[in-house]
Design a protein around this motif. Structure first.
Motif, mmCIF file in Angstrom:
data_model
loop_
_atom_site.group_PDB
_atom_site.id
_atom_site.type_symbol
_atom_site.label_atom_id
_atom_site.label_comp_id
_atom_site.label_asym_id
_atom_site.label_seq_id
_atom_site.Cartn_x
_atom_site.Cartn_y
_atom_site.Cartn_z
ATOM 1 N N SER A 89 -6.315 1.092 -12.416
ATOM 2 C CA SER A 89 -6.786 1.777 -11.212
ATOM 3 C C SER A 89 -7.554 3.034 -11.597
ATOM 4 C CB SER A 89 -5.584 2.154 -10.336
ATOM 5 O OG SER A 89 -5.983 2.873 -9.194
ATOM 6 N N ASP B 154 0.810 -1.219 0.000
ATOM 7 C CA ASP B 154 0.000 0.000 0.000
ATOM 8 C C ASP B 154 0.847 1.275 0.000
ATOM 9 O OD1 ASP B 154 1.040 -0.321 2.506
ATOM 10 O OD2 ASP B 154 -0.812 0.132 3.585
ATOM 11 N N ARG C 81 2.671 4.707 -0.839
ATOM 12 C CA ARG C 81 2.353 5.904 -1.613
ATOM 13 C C ARG C 81 3.581 6.225 -2.450
ATOM 14 N NH1 ARG C 81 -0.929 9.244 -4.408
ATOM 15 N NH2 ARG C 81 -0.672 11.454 -3.908
ATOM 16 N N ASP D 263 -0.405 2.962 -4.092
ATOM 17 C CA ASP D 263 -1.139 4.199 -4.354
ATOM 18 C C ASP D 263 -0.161 5.111 -5.094
ATOM 19 O OD1 ASP D 263 -2.694 6.444 -4.391
ATOM 20 O OD2 ASP D 263 -2.542 6.846 -2.244
#
Length: 269
Positions: free
Chosen positions: A90, A45, A47, A68
């Motif tokens: 996405s 996950d 960033r 992300d």
């Protein structure tokens, strides 16, 4: 009088080759982007920022693994391609038009910042490194890939050989003002930006030799960013492409092996 920017620093140049880049060059550079992503070994996950994303090779690798991620590039043409590709993986705005020397993100925004064959070509690469450092959270990871050969990689190396043959009395100008093509130079750039260098990986792949006509049809894609190309008129460019095609006839079946240095550094806690 307005001075025209060198092609390598001109978004319009990259716009003009974006479709061909995505179809041709991205197949090669994408392998190094995937290697850089895997070497970073980030949590699912994370960033992630991809600076000078181009057609989005690193961005897509990150999104596929659940990161992300967002990519930026100064070329609207490249950003459009990267966004279209990212949308298949996405939702949301995943590619933005932005100058990597002046990132429009607040400090401490990302767990990792990548630049795969991008930041070293900036007009002010030190600003690019510094901006990557600024937007990283403390402890965050910076990953920068550069070519070990100062003239580039794959077909660019063959076009550089062509320039040396056609203009033996002229030094072949390098496309960038500052080189980062050794572990020591890359580490120094990280340190200058306030980052703590950790590892530099050497990654090599062979660029398969295409048909000879490829060199006639894609000279601008492979070498259009070079100062040499910019000095030639259309007739000279045709001669140049033919000379490169003649050299390509002698390429080994495995093609041209190109080595990237993938440097990693951490932002101090």
């Amino acid at each position: 009088m307005t001075v025209k920017a060198p092609a390598i620093h001109d978004p319009a140049h990259w716009d003009s080759v974006s479709a061909n880049y995505a179809a041709e060059a991205d197949r090669m550079t994408g392998r190094y982007a995937q290697a850089a992503w895997e070497l970073a070994a980030l949590p699912r996950d994370a960033r992630v920022l991809d600076v000078a994303t181009g057609a989005g090779a690193l961005l897509l690798a990150a999104l596929r693994d659940g990161a992300d991620a967002v990519g930026i590039d100064f070329s609207p043409g490249m950003v459009a391609i990267a966004q279209a590709r990212a949308a298949e993986i996405s939702s949301g705005e995943r590619a933005l038009v932005m100058d990597g020397q002046r990132l429009d993100f607040p400090p401490d925004s990302f767990d990792a910042a990548f630049s795969i064959f991008g930041v070293f070509m900036f007009p002010d690469p030190a600003a690019g490194f510094a901006e990557m450092a600024r937007v990283l959270r403390p402890g965050g990871l910076a990953v920068v890939a550069v070519w070990e050969n100062p003239g580039g990689a794959g077909p660019a190396q063959l076009f550089a050989q062509t320039a040396q043959r056609l203009f033996p009395d002229q030094p072949v100008p390098l496309p960038v003002s500052r080189l980062f093509n050794s572990p020591a130079l890359l580490d120094a750039a990280f340190a200058e930006a306030g980052l703590r260098p950790t590892t530099v990986h050497r990654v090599s792949y062979a660029w398969p030799a295409p048909p000879i006509d490829w060199f006639r049809e894609h000279a601008k894609l492979a070498y259009g960013w070079s100062p040499v190309w910019q000095l030639l008129d259309d007739a000279q460019r045709t001669v140049f492409a033919e000379a490169a095609a003649a050299l390509a006839a002698d390429l080994p079946p495995e093609g041209i092996t190109s080595t990237a240095l993938i440097g990693m550094a951490r932002k101090p806690e």
